[in-house]
Write a protein that holds these residues in place. Structure first.
Motif, PDB file in Angstrom:
ATOM      1  N   ARG A  22       5.998 -14.575  48.092  1.00 29.78           N
ATOM      2  CA  ARG A  22       6.267 -14.380  49.487  1.00 29.78           C
ATOM      3  C   ARG A  22       7.412 -15.055  50.020  1.00 29.78           C
ATOM      4  NH1 ARG A  22       6.668 -11.804  53.895  1.00 29.78           N
ATOM      5  NH2 ARG A  22       5.753 -12.708  55.744  1.00 29.78           N
ATOM      6  N   LEU A  26      10.781 -12.850  51.610  1.00 32.84           N
ATOM      7  CA  LEU A  26      11.122 -13.428  52.916  1.00 32.84           C
ATOM      8  C   LEU A  26      12.857 -13.242  52.844  1.00 32.84           C
ATOM      9  CD1 LEU A  26       8.650 -16.115  54.089  1.00 32.84           C
ATOM     10  CD2 LEU A  26       9.099 -13.755  55.221  1.00 32.84           C
ATOM     11  N   ALA A  69       9.415 -22.386  57.301  1.00 32.11           N
ATOM     12  CA  ALA A  69       8.241 -21.467  58.071  1.00 32.11           C
ATOM     13  C   ALA A  69       8.957 -21.425  59.521  1.00 32.11           C
ATOM     14  CB  ALA A  69       6.929 -22.275  58.321  1.00 32.11           C
ATOM     15  N   ILE A  74       7.614 -17.785  60.818  1.00 31.17           N
ATOM     16  CA  ILE A  74       5.854 -17.588  60.049  1.00 31.17           C
ATOM     17  C   ILE A  74       5.367 -18.709  60.021  1.00 31.17           C
ATOM     18  CG2 ILE A  74       6.812 -15.544  58.635  1.00 31.17           C
ATOM     19  CD1 ILE A  74       6.778 -17.873  56.150  1.00 31.17           C
ATOM     20  N   GLU A  78       1.503 -19.455  55.068  1.00 30.18           N
ATOM     21  CA  GLU A  78       2.128 -18.341  54.122  1.00 30.18           C
ATOM     22  C   GLU A  78       3.105 -18.982  52.936  1.00 30.18           C
ATOM     23  OE1 GLU A  78       4.028 -14.619  55.567  1.00 30.18           O
ATOM     24  OE2 GLU A  78       2.983 -15.070  57.567  1.00 30.18           O
ATOM     25  N   TRP A  94       0.237 -12.661  51.953  1.00 27.12           N
ATOM     26  CA  TRP A  94       1.600 -12.507  51.653  1.00 27.12           C
ATOM     27  C   TRP A  94       2.128 -10.883  51.648  1.00 27.12           C
ATOM     28  CZ3 TRP A  94       2.610  -9.512  47.276  1.00 27.12           C
ATOM     29  CH2 TRP A  94       1.645  -9.179  46.613  1.00 27.12           C
ATOM     30  N   ALA A  98       6.168  -8.058  58.019  1.00 30.42           N
ATOM     31  CA  ALA A  98       6.621  -8.597  59.445  1.00 30.42           C
ATOM     32  C   ALA A  98       7.063  -7.387  60.158  1.00 30.42           C
ATOM     33  CB  ALA A  98       7.850  -9.575  59.708  1.00 30.42           C
ATOM     34  N   ASP A 102       9.762  -8.268  65.212  1.00 33.21           N
ATOM     35  CA  ASP A 102       9.894  -9.654  64.962  1.00 33.21           C
ATOM     36  C   ASP A 102      11.308 -10.150  64.789  1.00 33.21           C
ATOM     37  OD1 ASP A 102       7.391  -9.702  65.554  1.00 33.21           O
ATOM     38  OD2 ASP A 102       6.539  -9.712  63.685  1.00 33.21           O
ATOM     39  N   TRP A 103      12.344  -9.111  64.492  1.00 32.14           N
ATOM     40  CA  TRP A 103      13.522  -9.698  63.736  1.00 32.14           C
ATOM     41  C   TRP A 103      14.735  -8.967  64.846  1.00 32.14           C
ATOM     42  CZ3 TRP A 103      13.164 -12.674  59.888  1.00 32.14           C
ATOM     43  CH2 TRP A 103      12.110 -12.987  59.171  1.00 32.14           C
ATOM     44  N   SER A 133      14.894 -13.969  62.930  1.00 33.45           N
ATOM     45  CA  SER A 133      13.377 -14.214  63.512  1.00 33.45           C
ATOM     46  C   SER A 133      13.621 -14.317  65.033  1.00 33.45           C
ATOM     47  CB  SER A 133      12.498 -15.268  62.890  1.00 33.45           C
ATOM     48  OG  SER A 133      11.439 -15.815  63.964  1.00 33.45           O
ATOM     49  N   ARG A 135      11.175 -15.604  66.822  1.00 30.60           N
ATOM     50  CA  ARG A 135      10.619 -16.797  66.981  1.00 30.60           C
ATOM     51  C   ARG A 135      11.604 -18.089  66.986  1.00 30.60           C
ATOM     52  NH1 ARG A 135       5.076 -18.670  64.319  1.00 30.60           N
ATOM     53  NH2 ARG A 135       5.241 -21.077  64.627  1.00 30.60           N
TER      54      ARG A 135
END
Length: 234
Positions: A22, A26, A69, A74, A78, A94, A98, A102-103, A133, A135
């Protein structure tokens, strides 16, 4: 009776393997090298490479897991954190990609901002992009920011910004406050710490004390944007 050494369960091995896959996934999605991510953690540049390829360390430390994270936007589970509700946990997390929404793509511009005597940009055309991200940007107070990535050239901002670092510049029009900015002085693009020096005047300050301050009037410079993040090799 001969006692055999206890073997790890298939779950503990498989779960660690999933975390490594994972993390690699990422980093590739984001376009962030394992070396730069290791630098983000304050580690040796080979730290995450060894974690993924050699399984050393066996698991991420809590602080490293939290930082990664937040960077990727995330949940910590994860990356190996215990689930609050293990009985409801799905171990296929995993494999879930996404959502594209979200990006945010941030253009990398083919220009350099001088942290030295001064550099004249040749072109301002994007040649690549970073994915950030939404977020993570919100956590940094950068929701709605107009971001571009450019390269630092020279050593006048060393050690805060080093030659070859890439910086995120927020180009929104907003009230001025002291800080590190990208400015245009004549035909030269520069990255400096900018401070007010009286009515209608600014000081362009270098971090490297070998470079003296430069005092300018407000009409001599154009404020391109505020530097809000940097990335680079150790």
């Amino acid at each position: 009776m001969v006692k055999h050494p206890m073997k790890p369960t298939s779950y503990s091995y498989g779960h660690s393997d999933q975390v490594r896959r994972r993390l690699l996934e990422l980093s590739q999605e984001r376009g962030a090298s394992l070396a730069s991510l290791s630098e983000l953690l304050g580690r040796n540049t080979s730290y995450l490479q060894q974690f993924i390829r050699k399984g050393s360390p066996r698991k991420l430390e809590e602080g490293d897991r939290k930082t990664l994270a937040r960077f990727f936007g995330i949940g910590e589970e994860e990356l190996g954190a215990p689930s609050e509700f293990p009985e409801e946990k799905s171990y296929n997390f995993w494999a879930k990609p996404a959502k594209q929404s979200d990006w945010i793509d941030v253009e990398r511009l083919d220009i350099g901002a001088s942290a030295g005597p001064g550099a004249v940009p040749v072109t301002e055309a994007p040649f690549d992009s970073f994915k950030f991200s939404r977020r993570w940007l919100a956590e940094q107070g950068l929701s709605g920011a107009q971001l571009s990535a450019i390269t630092v050239e020279g050593d006048s901002m060393d050690p805060v910004l080093r030659d070859g670092d890439e910086i995120l510049v927020d180009r929104r029009t907003q009230p001025f406050r002291d800080g590190v900015h990208v400015v245009r002085l004549g035909d030269t693009l520069m990255v400096k710490r900018v401070a007010q020096a009286g009515a209608g005047r600014f000081s362009l300050l270098s971090q490297n004390l070998a470079y003296p301050p430069v005092d300018v009037s407000a009409d001599e410079i154009e404020m391109i944007g505020r530097v809000v993040w940097k990335g680079g090799r150790i």
